[in-house]
Design a protein around this motif. Structure first.
Motif, PDB file in Angstrom:
ATOM      1  N   LEU A   1     -10.381  11.583  -5.513  1.00 20.93           N
ATOM      2  CA  LEU A   1      -9.486  10.425  -5.447  1.00 20.93           C
ATOM      3  C   LEU A   1      -9.635   9.729  -4.090  1.00 20.93           C
ATOM      4  CD1 LEU A   1      -6.169  11.749  -7.080  1.00 20.93           C
ATOM      5  CD2 LEU A   1      -7.664   9.955  -7.980  1.00 20.93           C
ATOM      6  N   PRO A   2     -10.844   9.299  -3.757  1.00 20.33           N
ATOM      7  CA  PRO A   2     -11.050   8.714  -2.421  1.00 20.33           C
ATOM      8  C   PRO A   2     -10.318   7.396  -2.218  1.00 20.33           C
ATOM      9  CG  PRO A   2     -12.981   8.347  -3.794  1.00 20.33           C
ATOM     10  CD  PRO A   2     -12.076   9.268  -4.571  1.00 20.33           C
ATOM     11  N   ASN A   3     -10.058   6.648  -3.294  1.00 24.70           N
ATOM     12  CA  ASN A   3      -9.439   5.334  -3.130  1.00 24.70           C
ATOM     13  C   ASN A   3      -8.032   5.413  -2.525  1.00 24.70           C
ATOM     14  OD1 ASN A   3     -11.668   4.065  -4.122  1.00 24.70           O
ATOM     15  ND2 ASN A   3     -10.879   3.846  -6.203  1.00 24.70           N
ATOM     16  N   ILE A   4      -7.313   6.508  -2.819  1.00 23.45           N
ATOM     17  CA  ILE A   4      -5.977   6.660  -2.234  1.00 23.45           C
ATOM     18  C   ILE A   4      -6.072   6.762  -0.721  1.00 23.45           C
ATOM     19  CG2 ILE A   4      -4.002   8.214  -2.035  1.00 23.45           C
ATOM     20  CD1 ILE A   4      -4.289   8.882  -4.948  1.00 23.45           C
ATOM     21  N   ALA A   5      -6.955   7.628  -0.246  1.00 26.25           N
ATOM     22  CA  ALA A   5      -7.116   7.795   1.197  1.00 26.25           C
ATOM     23  C   ALA A   5      -7.673   6.531   1.847  1.00 26.25           C
ATOM     24  CB  ALA A   5      -8.022   8.991   1.488  1.00 26.25           C
ATOM     25  N   HIS A   6      -8.588   5.852   1.156  1.00 30.77           N
ATOM     26  CA  HIS A   6      -9.127   4.601   1.693  1.00 30.77           C
ATOM     27  C   HIS A   6      -8.023   3.558   1.831  1.00 30.77           C
ATOM     28  CE1 HIS A   6     -13.394   5.706   0.066  1.00 30.77           C
ATOM     29  NE2 HIS A   6     -13.119   6.272   1.235  1.00 30.77           N
TER      30      HIS A   6
ATOM     31  N   ILE B   1       0.843  -1.196   0.000  1.00 30.14           N
ATOM     32  CA  ILE B   1       0.000   0.000   0.000  1.00 30.14           C
ATOM     33  C   ILE B   1       0.874   1.240   0.000  1.00 30.14           C
ATOM     34  CG2 ILE B   1      -1.605   1.363   1.376  1.00 30.14           C
ATOM     35  CD1 ILE B   1      -2.959  -0.879  -0.073  1.00 30.14           C
ATOM     36  N   LYS B   2       1.930   1.241   0.803  1.00 30.80           N
ATOM     37  CA  LYS B   2       2.851   2.376   0.826  1.00 30.80           C
ATOM     38  C   LYS B   2       3.469   2.584  -0.546  1.00 30.80           C
ATOM     39  CE  LYS B   2       4.321   2.331   5.674  1.00 30.80           C
ATOM     40  NZ  LYS B   2       5.502   2.233   6.553  1.00 30.80           N
ATOM     41  N   GLU B   3       3.819   1.490  -1.206  1.00 27.89           N
ATOM     42  CA  GLU B   3       4.420   1.599  -2.535  1.00 27.89           C
ATOM     43  C   GLU B   3       3.469   2.290  -3.502  1.00 27.89           C
ATOM     44  OE1 GLU B   3       6.718   0.856  -6.047  1.00 27.89           O
ATOM     45  OE2 GLU B   3       7.207   1.007  -3.931  1.00 27.89           O
ATOM     46  N   ARG B   4       2.214   1.862  -3.502  1.00 24.15           N
ATOM     47  CA  ARG B   4       1.242   2.475  -4.415  1.00 24.15           C
ATOM     48  C   ARG B   4       0.933   3.905  -3.990  1.00 24.15           C
ATOM     49  NH1 ARG B   4      -1.171  -2.694  -4.009  1.00 24.15           N
ATOM     50  NH2 ARG B   4      -2.641  -1.942  -2.459  1.00 24.15           N
ATOM     51  N   ALA B   5       0.976   4.161  -2.673  1.00 22.01           N
ATOM     52  CA  ALA B   5       0.558   5.454  -2.163  1.00 22.01           C
ATOM     53  C   ALA B   5       1.563   6.556  -2.431  1.00 22.01           C
ATOM     54  CB  ALA B   5       0.295   5.350  -0.653  1.00 22.01           C
ATOM     55  N   PHE B   6       2.836   6.308  -2.215  1.00 25.15           N
ATOM     56  CA  PHE B   6       3.765   7.423  -2.376  1.00 25.15           C
ATOM     57  C   PHE B   6       5.080   7.036  -3.010  1.00 25.15           C
ATOM     58  CE2 PHE B   6       4.179   5.797   1.913  1.00 25.15           C
ATOM     59  CZ  PHE B   6       5.523   5.642   2.090  1.00 25.15           C
ATOM     60  N   GLY B   7       5.105   5.910  -3.733  1.00 22.15           N
ATOM     61  CA  GLY B   7       6.268   5.604  -4.543  1.00 22.15           C
ATOM     62  C   GLY B   7       7.438   5.041  -3.781  1.00 22.15           C
ATOM     63  N   LYS B   8       7.251   4.730  -2.515  1.00 26.69           N
ATOM     64  CA  LYS B   8       8.362   4.164  -1.761  1.00 26.69           C
ATOM     65  C   LYS B   8       8.462   2.677  -2.074  1.00 26.69           C
ATOM     66  CE  LYS B   8      10.334   4.089   2.875  1.00 26.69           C
ATOM     67  NZ  LYS B   8      10.110   4.410   4.287  1.00 26.69           N
ATOM     68  N   ARG B   9       9.641   2.215  -2.442  1.00 31.69           N
ATOM     69  CA  ARG B   9       9.834   0.838  -2.878  1.00 31.69           C
ATOM     70  C   ARG B   9       9.533  -0.148  -1.767  1.00 31.69           C
ATOM     71  NH1 ARG B   9      15.793  -0.652  -4.310  1.00 31.69           N
ATOM     72  NH2 ARG B   9      15.911  -0.182  -2.091  1.00 31.69           N
ATOM     73  N   VAL B  10       8.904  -1.277  -2.143  1.00 33.85           N
ATOM     74  CA  VAL B  10       8.659  -2.338  -1.184  1.00 33.85           C
ATOM     75  C   VAL B  10       9.994  -2.942  -0.751  1.00 33.85           C
ATOM     76  CG1 VAL B  10       7.503  -4.542  -0.797  1.00 33.85           C
ATOM     77  CG2 VAL B  10       6.482  -2.866  -2.325  1.00 33.85           C
ATOM     78  N   PHE B  11      10.133  -3.162   0.542  1.00 28.70           N
ATOM     79  CA  PHE B  11      11.370  -3.759   1.049  1.00 28.70           C
ATOM     80  C   PHE B  11      11.347  -5.250   0.743  1.00 28.70           C
ATOM     81  CE2 PHE B  11      13.741  -5.588   4.763  1.00 28.70           C
ATOM     82  CZ  PHE B  11      14.995  -5.223   4.293  1.00 28.70           C
TER      83      PHE B  11
ATOM     84  N   TRP C   1      -4.798   4.113   2.305  1.00 30.58           N
ATOM     85  CA  TRP C   1      -3.984   4.483   3.469  1.00 30.58           C
ATOM     86  C   TRP C   1      -4.667   4.050   4.765  1.00 30.58           C
ATOM     87  CZ3 TRP C   1      -3.338  10.147   1.441  1.00 30.58           C
ATOM     88  CH2 TRP C   1      -2.267  10.201   0.533  1.00 30.58           C
ATOM     89  N   ARG C   2      -5.958   4.355   4.869  1.00 30.08           N
ATOM     90  CA  ARG C   2      -6.684   4.052   6.103  1.00 30.08           C
ATOM     91  C   ARG C   2      -6.755   2.551   6.355  1.00 30.08           C
ATOM     92  NH1 ARG C   2     -12.767   5.787   6.009  1.00 30.08           N
ATOM     93  NH2 ARG C   2     -12.763   4.064   4.499  1.00 30.08           N
ATOM     94  N   ASP C   3      -6.990   1.760   5.302  1.00 33.47           N
ATOM     95  CA  ASP C   3      -7.127   0.311   5.465  1.00 33.47           C
ATOM     96  C   ASP C   3      -5.811  -0.365   5.828  1.00 33.47           C
ATOM     97  OD1 ASP C   3      -9.772   0.619   4.825  1.00 33.47           O
ATOM     98  OD2 ASP C   3      -9.562  -0.036   2.738  1.00 33.47           O
TER      99      ASP C   3
ATOM    100  N   LEU D   1      -2.831   1.251   7.127  1.00 35.68           N
ATOM    101  CA  LEU D   1      -1.935   1.869   8.106  1.00 35.68           C
ATOM    102  C   LEU D   1      -2.666   2.150   9.414  1.00 35.68           C
ATOM    103  CD1 LEU D   1      -0.325   4.413   5.616  1.00 35.68           C
ATOM    104  CD2 LEU D   1       0.634   2.228   6.350  1.00 35.68           C
ATOM    105  N   ASP D   2      -2.126   1.628  10.492  1.00 36.66           N
ATOM    106  CA  ASP D   2      -2.765   1.803  11.798  1.00 36.66           C
ATOM    107  C   ASP D   2      -2.744   3.253  12.263  1.00 36.66           C
ATOM    108  OD1 ASP D   2      -3.285  -0.893  11.960  1.00 36.66           O
ATOM    109  OD2 ASP D   2      -1.430  -1.353  13.031  1.00 36.66           O
ATOM    110  N   ASN D   3      -1.759   4.011  11.806  1.00 34.66           N
ATOM    111  CA  ASN D   3      -1.616   5.383  12.303  1.00 34.66           C
ATOM    112  C   ASN D   3      -2.301   6.411  11.408  1.00 34.66           C
ATOM    113  OD1 ASN D   3       0.177   5.069  10.152  1.00 34.66           O
ATOM    114  ND2 ASN D   3       1.600   6.587  10.950  1.00 34.66           N
ATOM    115  N   PHE D   4      -3.071   5.945  10.405  1.00 37.12           N
ATOM    116  CA  PHE D   4      -3.736   6.874   9.485  1.00 37.12           C
ATOM    117  C   PHE D   4      -5.250   6.811   9.673  1.00 37.12           C
ATOM    118  CE2 PHE D   4      -5.667   8.191   5.507  1.00 37.12           C
ATOM    119  CZ  PHE D   4      -4.976   9.358   5.234  1.00 37.12           C
ATOM    120  N   HIS D   5      -5.862   7.994   9.780  1.00 36.83           N
ATOM    121  CA  HIS D   5      -7.306   8.093  10.013  1.00 36.83           C
ATOM    122  C   HIS D   5      -7.905   9.032   8.964  1.00 36.83           C
ATOM    123  CE1 HIS D   5      -6.333   6.386  14.008  1.00 36.83           C
ATOM    124  NE2 HIS D   5      -5.284   7.208  13.926  1.00 36.83           N
ATOM    125  N   TYR D   6      -9.047   8.631   8.398  1.00 39.22           N
ATOM    126  CA  TYR D   6      -9.603   9.397   7.275  1.00 39.22           C
ATOM    127  C   TYR D   6     -11.113   9.513   7.388  1.00 39.22           C
ATOM    128  CZ  TYR D   6     -11.121  10.341   2.471  1.00 39.22           C
ATOM    129  OH  TYR D   6     -11.726  10.873   1.349  1.00 39.22           O
TER     130      TYR D   6
END
Length: 497
Positions: free
Chosen positions: A410-415, A63-73, A417-419, A421-426
């Motif tokens: 673009l609600p799917n991006i925020a959804h 999800i992080k990879e799709r959300a902000f381009g950070k490579r999957v470890f 993140w929320r689904d 990440l425990d620290n993200f609330h939307y």
């Protein structure tokens, strides 16, 4: 094997955010010294820590990879020479430990000879005391030589030290991990650390830094010339070197908008497509040798055609500086908007000038982040959130207000993140009126909605507030928080047309 770990490496070992470890340290649950923790103390706090990533943690990473381009470890391995060098260092540590064990055994032998020699000179009354001492020594040596409990944290740290290297930046004290084939600059950018750089291709020399300790390896040719004197002092280009071992470097880190230079770049349209009838996603790609350096939340001026221009917020993360995203709103009669929607096509040239603006993240704040996006204000908010995620912020809250349902485009991006990440609330909020025109009854309605959020979230006024969108809505929201007693230093605003 490393017994003392930085918070960055410790967090990676056990699969938690660095901020979680910081909270445990503040509460006294985890012992630390000067920002370092011991493997044994980690195991006390996390006795059930897993050696391998769980399926859920991998899902979050995706999800992080799709959300902000950070490579999957993916445990990406470094090249053969770097890998060999790291294994060699580990072998040296093992050889040293084995040598110490041999010396310890030899010392035990000499000690035993001394005890036997002393025993022959004792009287009968002292012999039982000496026999008790010998029995105690045998018992303690046997216990010391038992394999004992194998610490899984120590094992995982050993593996991690082979496939990654830790870099500490002075004087800012930032730190990050270098994975796979990443250069020092690439790894820093993925971690949200804005080191100084220009072309990132070895031509300009702006990423020159000094290696204070550790070993690096040149992985890419560069045309910029470093003098012999500077080489002898440890200077390298961050874009052309990777870390072989844990490294400490001396390098400048951008701390404000004044540290980011004004740039003029000819980019090309990589892709463009409709988000809905009135919104378009524009993806620009800069040349490899001239990437756009900016801070999350900033804007640039785009020029298309002969003379059509607009100042637009960047809707992507600085961690991927070559691929820059924009949310273009259709505005009937606006020459720039009309040209982009009706004439711009793939591979066309778009001139970028900037960046500008001070709507940036207060990275050193320990307070939770609250983001309020009104309609297209989501673009700069998205950039800020992606940067906050790369920094592993403790808590992130997003409230997206739309004039109507389609304005939350673009609600799917925020959804996502929320689904994930425990620290993200939307939460989504529909105003029911045009947020570009907020006065009188509309202003009262918006204030009531903000007050409802405040009542339902008792931590809201303890956080840092970021507000972006049409000026009318932004002004009402800013004044609401000022009236609640928040100082201006904790409220950041940006007007988006």
């Amino acid at each position: 094997m490393s017994e003392i770990l930085s918070l960055t490496r410790a967090a990676r070992l056990i699969g938690v955010a660095r901020t979680e470890l910081q909270r445990k340290i503040q509460r006294g649950e985890l012992v630390s010294h000067d920002g370092m923790v011991a493997v044994e103390n980690l195991l006390v706090c996390y006795p059930d820590a897993q050696l391998e990533d769980t399926a859920e943690s991998r899902r979050v990473a995706q999800i992080k990879e799709r959300a902000f381009g950070k490579r999957v470890f993916e445990r990406a391995m470094p090249d053969a020479e770097v890998l060999a060098a790291r294994i060699t260092e580990l072998s040296k540590t093992l050889a040293t430990s084995q040598g110490q064990v041999k010396q310890f055994n030899a010392l035990l032998g000499r000690l035993w000879d001394k005890i036997t020699e002393a025993e022959s000179q004792l009287n009968a009354e002292s012999l039982p005391m000496m026999e008790n001492l010998k029995t105690w020594i045998r018992k303690e040596v046997d216990l010391a030589m038992e394999p004992g409990f194998v610490n899984p944290m120590a094992i995982k740290d050993t593996v991690l030290s082979i496939i990654t290297a830790q870099v500490t930046v002075l004087p800012s004290k930032h730190d990050f991990l270098v994975e796979g084939h990443d250069s020092l600059l690439e790894a820093a950018m993925r971690s949200g650390i804005p080191l100084n750089y220009g072309c990132s291709g070895g031509n300009c020399g702006l990423c020159k830094a000094r290696v204070l300790s550790g070993e690096v390896k040149k992985t890419r040719h560069h045309d910029f010339v470093i003098s012999e004197s500077e080489k002898n002092q440890g200077y390298i280009l961050l874009c052309s070197n990777t870390a072989v071992s844990d490294v400490v470097i001396e390098a400048a880190v951008a701390g404000s908008v004044q540290d980011i230079p004004f740039q003029q770049i000819s980019a090309h349209v990589k892709t463009m497509g409709p988000i809905n009838e009135d919104m378009l996603l524009l993806h620009l790609q800069t040349p490899r040798t001239q990437r756009l350096r900016f801070l999350a939340g900033q804007s640039v001026t785009l020029r298309v055609g002969q003379s059509f221009s607009a100042e637009l917020p960047i809707a992507s993360c600085p961690c991927d500086d070559r691929n820059v995203l924009f949310h273009i709103n259709r505005q009937s009669g606006n020459l720039f908007s009309d040209f982009v929607f009706d004439h711009l096509k793939q591979n066309d040239v778009v001139e970028i000038e900037g960046p500008q603006g001070e709507f940036i993240l207060h990275e050193k704040s320990t307070r939770p982040f609250y983001f309020f996006a009104f309609d297209t204000g989501f673009a700069p908010i998205k950039s800020l959130i992606e940067h906050a995620l790369s920094l592993e912020a403790e808590a992130i809250y997003l409230h997206w207000f739309g004039s109507g349902p389609t304005n939350i485009y673009l609600p799917n991006i925020a959804h996502a993140w929320r689904d994930a990440l425990d620290n993200f609330h939307y939460e989504e909020h529909i105003a029911g009126f045009d947020l570009r025109s907020v006065n009188g009854k509309r202003a009262k309605t918006l204030i009531e909605k903000l007050n409802d959020i405040n009542i339902s979230d008792t931590n809201l006024l303890q956080g840092d507030i970021y507000i972006a969108g049409p000026e009318a809505a932004v002004c009402v929201a800013e004044q609401y928080f000022l009236d609640k007693g928040l100082p201006k230093t904790r409220i950041s605003v940006a007007s988006v047309k």
